[in-house]
Design a protein around this motif. Structure first.
Motif, PDB file in Angstrom:
ATOM      1  N   LEU A 194       0.880  -1.179   0.000  1.00 23.53           N
ATOM      2  CA  LEU A 194       0.000   0.000   0.000  1.00 23.53           C
ATOM      3  C   LEU A 194       0.907   1.215   0.000  1.00 23.53           C
ATOM      4  CD1 LEU A 194      -3.071   0.976   0.520  1.00 23.53           C
ATOM      5  CD2 LEU A 194      -2.311   1.275   2.875  1.00 23.53           C
ATOM      6  N   ARG A 195       0.578   2.208  -0.825  1.00 27.25           N
ATOM      7  CA  ARG A 195       1.455   3.375  -0.940  1.00 27.25           C
ATOM      8  C   ARG A 195       0.655   4.660  -0.852  1.00 27.25           C
ATOM      9  NH1 ARG A 195       6.403   4.222  -5.113  1.00 27.25           N
ATOM     10  NH2 ARG A 195       6.393   6.485  -5.272  1.00 27.25           N
ATOM     11  N   ASP A 196       1.058   5.536   0.042  1.00 22.62           N
ATOM     12  CA  ASP A 196       0.480   6.878   0.173  1.00 22.62           C
ATOM     13  C   ASP A 196      -1.036   6.857   0.370  1.00 22.62           C
ATOM     14  OD1 ASP A 196       2.937   8.067   0.009  1.00 22.62           O
ATOM     15  OD2 ASP A 196       2.818   8.505  -2.129  1.00 22.62           O
ATOM     16  N   HIS A 197      -1.515   5.943   1.205  1.00 21.12           N
ATOM     17  CA  HIS A 197      -2.937   5.883   1.542  1.00 21.12           C
ATOM     18  C   HIS A 197      -3.277   7.088   2.427  1.00 21.12           C
ATOM     19  CE1 HIS A 197      -6.798   4.123   2.679  1.00 21.12           C
ATOM     20  NE2 HIS A 197      -6.469   4.305   3.953  1.00 21.12           N
ATOM     21  N   SER A 198      -4.225   7.912   2.004  1.00 23.20           N
ATOM     22  CA  SER A 198      -4.527   9.158   2.721  1.00 23.20           C
ATOM     23  C   SER A 198      -5.987   9.197   3.155  1.00 23.20           C
ATOM     24  CB  SER A 198      -4.203  10.372   1.846  1.00 23.20           C
ATOM     25  OG  SER A 198      -4.909  10.291   0.623  1.00 23.20           O
ATOM     26  N   SER A 199      -6.364   8.252   3.993  1.00 20.85           N
ATOM     27  CA  SER A 199      -7.741   8.177   4.468  1.00 20.85           C
ATOM     28  C   SER A 199      -7.759   7.445   5.801  1.00 20.85           C
ATOM     29  CB  SER A 199      -8.608   7.434   3.452  1.00 20.85           C
ATOM     30  OG  SER A 199      -9.867   7.100   3.980  1.00 20.85           O
ATOM     31  N   ASP A 200      -8.817   7.694   6.582  1.00 22.98           N
ATOM     32  CA  ASP A 200      -8.958   6.947   7.834  1.00 22.98           C
ATOM     33  C   ASP A 200      -9.843   5.716   7.650  1.00 22.98           C
ATOM     34  OD1 ASP A 200     -11.434   8.068   7.534  1.00 22.98           O
ATOM     35  OD2 ASP A 200     -11.500   9.007   9.517  1.00 22.98           O
ATOM     36  N   MET A 201     -10.133   5.377   6.390  1.00 24.14           N
ATOM     37  CA  MET A 201     -10.936   4.187   6.123  1.00 24.14           C
ATOM     38  C   MET A 201     -10.098   2.935   6.390  1.00 24.14           C
ATOM     39  SD  MET A 201     -12.816   2.984   2.586  1.00 24.14           S
ATOM     40  CE  MET A 201     -13.765   4.502   2.541  1.00 24.14           C
ATOM     41  N   ALA A 202     -10.600   2.027   7.203  1.00 24.55           N
ATOM     42  CA  ALA A 202      -9.905   0.784   7.507  1.00 24.55           C
ATOM     43  C   ALA A 202     -10.120  -0.216   6.380  1.00 24.55           C
ATOM     44  CB  ALA A 202     -10.390   0.209   8.828  1.00 24.55           C
ATOM     45  N   ASN A 203      -9.095  -1.003   6.114  1.00 21.98           N
ATOM     46  CA  ASN A 203      -9.190  -2.029   5.088  1.00 21.98           C
ATOM     47  C   ASN A 203      -8.129  -3.084   5.375  1.00 21.98           C
ATOM     48  OD1 ASN A 203      -9.921  -3.402   2.718  1.00 21.98           O
ATOM     49  ND2 ASN A 203     -10.244  -1.485   1.606  1.00 21.98           N
ATOM     50  N   PHE A 204      -7.936  -4.009   4.444  1.00 15.26           N
ATOM     51  CA  PHE A 204      -6.914  -5.036   4.631  1.00 15.26           C
ATOM     52  C   PHE A 204      -6.331  -5.417   3.286  1.00 15.26           C
ATOM     53  CE2 PHE A 204     -10.365  -7.602   3.231  1.00 15.26           C
ATOM     54  CZ  PHE A 204      -9.811  -8.767   2.700  1.00 15.26           C
ATOM     55  N   VAL A 205      -5.150  -6.013   3.320  1.00  9.97           N
ATOM     56  CA  VAL A 205      -4.487  -6.471   2.107  1.00  9.97           C
ATOM     57  C   VAL A 205      -3.717  -7.745   2.441  1.00  9.97           C
ATOM     58  CG1 VAL A 205      -2.481  -4.982   2.549  1.00  9.97           C
ATOM     59  CG2 VAL A 205      -2.924  -5.803   0.239  1.00  9.97           C
ATOM     60  N   PRO A 206      -3.769  -8.769   1.580  1.00 10.21           N
ATOM     61  CA  PRO A 206      -2.990  -9.991   1.850  1.00 10.21           C
ATOM     62  C   PRO A 206      -1.568  -9.829   1.334  1.00 10.21           C
ATOM     63  CG  PRO A 206      -4.396 -10.327  -0.042  1.00 10.21           C
ATOM     64  CD  PRO A 206      -4.684  -8.940   0.451  1.00 10.21           C
ATOM     65  N   PRO A 207      -0.556 -10.102   2.144  1.00 12.07           N
ATOM     66  CA  PRO A 207       0.814 -10.117   1.621  1.00 12.07           C
ATOM     67  C   PRO A 207       1.014 -11.387   0.808  1.00 12.07           C
ATOM     68  CG  PRO A 207       0.807 -10.726   3.933  1.00 12.07           C
ATOM     69  CD  PRO A 207      -0.609 -10.389   3.577  1.00 12.07           C
ATOM     70  N   ASN A 208       1.382 -11.253  -0.460  1.00 10.77           N
ATOM     71  CA  ASN A 208       1.451 -12.450  -1.305  1.00 10.77           C
ATOM     72  C   ASN A 208       2.852 -13.032  -1.390  1.00 10.77           C
ATOM     73  OD1 ASN A 208       2.684 -10.566  -2.925  1.00 10.77           O
ATOM     74  ND2 ASN A 208       1.198 -10.657  -4.585  1.00 10.77           N
ATOM     75  N   LEU A 209       3.793 -12.515  -0.626  1.00 10.32           N
ATOM     76  CA  LEU A 209       5.146 -13.063  -0.584  1.00 10.32           C
ATOM     77  C   LEU A 209       5.597 -13.115   0.871  1.00 10.32           C
ATOM     78  CD1 LEU A 209       6.633 -11.134  -3.624  1.00 10.32           C
ATOM     79  CD2 LEU A 209       6.300 -13.591  -3.493  1.00 10.32           C
ATOM     80  N   LEU A 210       5.632 -14.312   1.415  1.00 12.97           N
ATOM     81  CA  LEU A 210       6.033 -14.521   2.808  1.00 12.97           C
ATOM     82  C   LEU A 210       7.194 -15.495   2.861  1.00 12.97           C
ATOM     83  CD1 LEU A 210       2.475 -14.905   4.354  1.00 12.97           C
ATOM     84  CD2 LEU A 210       4.006 -12.957   4.683  1.00 12.97           C
ATOM     85  N   LEU A 211       7.972 -15.395   3.930  1.00 17.74           N
ATOM     86  CA  LEU A 211       9.117 -16.270   4.122  1.00 17.74           C
ATOM     87  C   LEU A 211       8.834 -17.271   5.227  1.00 17.74           C
ATOM     88  CD1 LEU A 211      11.913 -13.556   3.985  1.00 17.74           C
ATOM     89  CD2 LEU A 211      11.295 -15.167   2.177  1.00 17.74           C
ATOM     90  N   GLU A 212       9.383 -18.460   5.084  1.00 21.31           N
ATOM     91  CA  GLU A 212       9.307 -19.448   6.157  1.00 21.31           C
ATOM     92  C   GLU A 212      10.162 -18.939   7.320  1.00 21.31           C
ATOM     93  OE1 GLU A 212       7.949 -23.105   7.740  1.00 21.31           O
ATOM     94  OE2 GLU A 212       7.487 -22.226   5.781  1.00 21.31           O
TER      95      GLU A 212
END
Length: 246
Positions: free
Chosen positions: A36-54
């Motif tokens: 997420l980049r330069d989000h300028s709002s107080d609206m709550a949301n979610f995003v799944p990270p699609n690259l995770l490490l063991e």
């Protein structure tokens, strides 16, 4: 008797819930990958990270002020179930890590993940980015020429990884690409690109000046224009540079 819906197995996902403020610009990263980049709002949301490490992973948030206000932000990474609606930060169960900022700045939290499938990038070692920009330019030209097989040749790690999650994913991806290539669209020049190492140097994120991925389709939609961005994360393989994630 059929089992009630509540008794059905949970398909576990990991997600990042976030909430910023109108006085600030919030950026989220997991393992250096910008979600997420330069989000300028107080609206709550979610995003799944699609690259995770063991093992150990890192959630980072950055907050910049705007309009002379005092911004704040909160983000948490948590385990949930596919199809369930996540809640605002601070209200989710199974939280793995939380970051809170009450002023401009940045902060990070480490969180641990185990039991990942054998994703392509997990066996990769750190590399440099030599030849990456040339590969990006070639993919853009390949796509502009509507060379679908050439386009898919660049997607090998992504297709393989998606197959680990869903055996039907490659066919679905090809159907979506058939549709995309069949639409009235123009593959546009992304301009100057920035290349950033992510995942501890295992891969690289490629972005234009606005933070978008470099393969850009400008499509005509309802007498207007809509842009679709692809090929944001790249990985060096024995077969050359490939797209790890869109």
């Amino acid at each position: 008797m059929a089992a009630p819906a509540s008794a059905q197995a949970c398909k576990e996902i990991i997600a990042v819930a976030y909430k910023g403020s109108d006085q600030g610009r919030l950026t989220l990263r997991v393992n250096e990958v910008t979600l997420l980049r330069d989000h300028s709002s107080d609206m709550a949301n979610f995003v799944p990270p699609n690259l995770l490490l063991e093992g150990e992973n890192t959630l980072t948030i950055e907050l910049a002020a705007q309009d002379g206000g005092t911004p704040s932000a909160k983000a948490e990474v948590f385990k949930g179930c596919w199809g369930e609606m996540p809640k605002d930060p601070g209200q989710n169960d199974n939280v793995l890590g939380t970051v809170v900022l009450d002023a401009p700045g940045s902060d990070s939290v480490a969180f641990t993940v185990s039991g990942l499938p054998a994703y392509s990038y997990l066996a990769a070692g750190p590399s440099d980015d030599a030849g990456l920009r040339e590969a990006v330019a070639d993919l853009i030209e390949t796509t502009r020429n509507k060379d679908m097989e050439g386009y898919f040749a660049y997607l090998e790690p992504m297709v393989r990884d998606f197959t680990l999650d869903d055996p039907q994913a490659p066919e679905m991806l090809r159907q979506m690409t058939d549709y995309l290539f069949g639409q009235p669209s123009e593959v546009v020049d992304p301009g100057e690109l920035t290349v950033t190492p992510v995942l501890g140097g295992r891969a690289f994120q490629v972005q234009d000046a606005a933070g978008n991925a470099p393969l850009q389709f400008a499509m005509s939609v309802d007498n207007g224009k809509e842009t679709l961005w692809q090929a944001g994360i790249w990985m060096k393989t024995a077969g050359g540079w490939k797209v790890l994630r869109h």
